[in-house]
Design an enzyme around this catalytic site. Sequence first.
Site: not given
Length: 194
Positions: A61, A100
């Site tokens: 990510e 994330c």
Amino acid sequence: MIPSSDDNVHLTWMREAMTMAEEALACGEVPVGCVFVRDGAIIAKARNRTNQLRNASRHAELEAIDLILEDPSLTPPSSAARHPLANTTLYVTVEPCIMCASALRQLGVYQVFYGCENDKFGGCGSVLGVNECLEHPVHPSYKATGGYLRKDAVMILRQFYVTENTNAPVPRQKATRVLKTDILPKPSLEQPDT
């Protein structure tokens, strides 16, 4: 149950994320891959690169977010400063970790679809609901939906974990260690008055 047209679209994007996870596996990385989609097109895709870069923060990510932030054409001009991921959907093979999930919230992602849950570090509800349960001063919560290609996501992780991770640190031998019992006094920061 017949899949809806939305499910078919989500599965299409999740297959793209699985392709990135397969690339990660081929490179000796924990096999997590993702794609960011806006207006029916992939704007960034990435895979884990933690072993390659020797940097524990280089999750798929964050790798993709860096690609988006480096390209001004991928950040909506009306909301560039505060919402660089506005109207953007993330498809990722494993539930984003707390780190994330927090980054996604701070950048204003619209929604997240993931394959399997992350029972140890999940930031979208498995461990902590960074996406919805915690307050944020600017960005609204985002919806995170799991289960898309779940079995595929679990199996590729299992493929990785049954092999020897050649990039893992070599554990230190503990058999020859001796317990130190001396504890030195803490040095004073101030000089005593004389």
